[in-house]
Design an enzyme around this catalytic site. Structure first.
Site: not given
Ligand SMILES: *Cc1c(COP(=O)(O)O)cnc(C)c1O
Length: 399
Positions: A55, A108, A178, A203
């Site tokens: 884990r 987000y 973020d 992304k």
């Molecule tokens: C897509 C996204 C997330 C979430 O990521 P996932 O891997 O899809 O859970 C968080 N913050 C931003 C700015 C995003 O574009």
């Protein structure tokens, strides 16, 4: 070492053992030890940082985490099962009854949903702040975290990250960011003062639209509480996912450069279209956030949001459905272009006025940008008829 070189040579410690260029994929639930002493040592060592139990990761996880920490110019990294899991872990580790947090407006959507549906009901005071807010005047005795996402999802407002960090640090409050949009290639979050930087590696970082992963970076001190929380809550990222992301990471710098060039080409072309009211993309000098972007980012690869002239639902639907290279889908950062009708979360509750401008988010993939502009031109023509779209298109692309 230059970033491009770092990305090729980082995280290959375990490759030598296998005489391979890439580190091997190690998947296991149980880690075994040669002696009781080795076992005790591992259990006492930092979790998510060395072999202990499946884990907390395998050598594949640790390779990716080390590469990401190096890329982000900081000490350590923790991988999570998705970007959202990274966000909720950071928030949950820093909140609780009686605590207050500041969250940038326009985060987000699912970040806001977590705050509103999990944190607030369990007693955390969540306060959303605007781009022009005086953060120092909003901080309280009970403030335990400032969370900022820059630029804002969909609406693309930029935030003054160094000023926010200075105000928070004055009071000993950590700042989480973020930083998915900029990636460490274009946004040096920790150098700007961010304590905890988090990324949806789903992304750009992985870049191939075939997995979900979150990565959180910072110093050992900044991540200590989060590390303990992740240990207690069973946070985990699959080694397979980490291995694929390490493969994506090798080409991140070159992909970002190409994404950036194409995004600018397409954004500038869109700006010249009569049916486009505004392109919200901080890399454009017409964008209200351009100055802040220039001072904090070294580049921008998109995605960006386009405000189309008001139109009926039918016309809007026809535009979206007419696009063929831009597939309709959530997410972004992969090799393929995407389009998504955008309703900013904070506007979702309100009934959209009939004549409201239409927001559309585009992710510009690695296709040839001229093909992408032609696809857009064709969809715009289908909606608004005639117009000298082709010659206009040629003019822009040639430059
Ligand atoms: C897509 C996204 C997330 C979430 O990521 P996932 O891997 O899809 O859970 C968080 N913050 C931003 C700015 C995003 O574009």
């Amino acid at each position: 070492m230059d970033t491009e070189t770092l990305l090729i040579h980082a995280a290959r410690q375990t490759a030598t053992a296998a005489n391979s260029v890439s580190p091997p994929l190690v998947r296991t639930s149980t880690t075994v030890f040669d002696s009781f002493d080795a076992y005790k040592q591992a259990q006492g060592a930092l979790v998510f940082d060395g072999p202990r139990y499946g884990r907390s990761g395998t050598s594949t996880t640790f390779e990716l985490q080390r590469a990401m920490a190096q890329l982000a110019n900081t000490e350590t990294c923790i991988a999570t099962s998705s970007g959202l899991a990274a966000i909720t872990a950071v928030l949950a580790a820093h909140t609780g009854p009686g605590r207050h947090i500041l969250v940038s407006a326009g985060v987000y959507g699912p970040t806001r949903v977590f705050c509103d549906n999990e944190l607030i009901p369990s007693g955390t005071d969540v306060e959303y702040f605007a781009p022009d807010a005086d953060v120092s005047s909003l901080l309280r005795e009970t403030t335990s975290l400032v969370f900022v996402e820059t630029p804002a999802s969909l609406t693309m407002e930029m935030w003054d990250v160094p000023a926010i960090c200075a105000a928070a640090h004055d009071r000993g409050i950590p700042v989480a960011c973020d930083a998915t949009w900029g990636t460490p290639i274009f946004f040096d979050a920790h150098a700007l003062g961010v304590d905890i930087s988090l990324h949806a590696a789903t992304k750009f970082i992985n870049g191939h639209s075939d997995l979900l992963l979150g990565l959180i970076t910072g110093t050992h001190d900044a991540l200590a509480g989060l590390r303990a929380y992740c240990d207690r809550s069973g946070t985990h990222a699959a080694p397979d996912t980490c291995w694929l992301t390490l493969r994506g990471l090798r080409t991140l710098a070159v992909r970002m450069e190409r994404h950036q060039r194409s995004a600018l080409t397409v954004a500038q072309w869109l700006q010249s279209q009569p049916s486009v009211q505004q392109v919200l993309f901080p890399a454009l000098d017409t964008d209200p956030g351009h100055k802040l972007w220039q001072s904090q980012f070294s580049g921008a690869a998109g995605p960006f949001t386009v405000e189309l002239a008001p139109c009926s639902e039918d016309v809007f639907t026809r535009f979206i459905d007419h696009l063929s290279l831009f597939r309709l889908g959530t997410s972004w950062g992969g090799f393929e272009s995407l389009v998504m009708p955008a309703v900013p979360h904070h506007l979702r509750a309100l009934a959209a006025p009939a004549n409201a401008p239409r927001l559309v988010r585009f992710h510009i993939g690695l296709e040839n940008p001229q093909d992408l502009c032609e696809d857009l031109a064709s969809a715009l023509t289908a909606v608004h008829g005639g117009g000298d779209v082709d010659s206009n298109l040629q003019k822009t692309i040639v430059g």
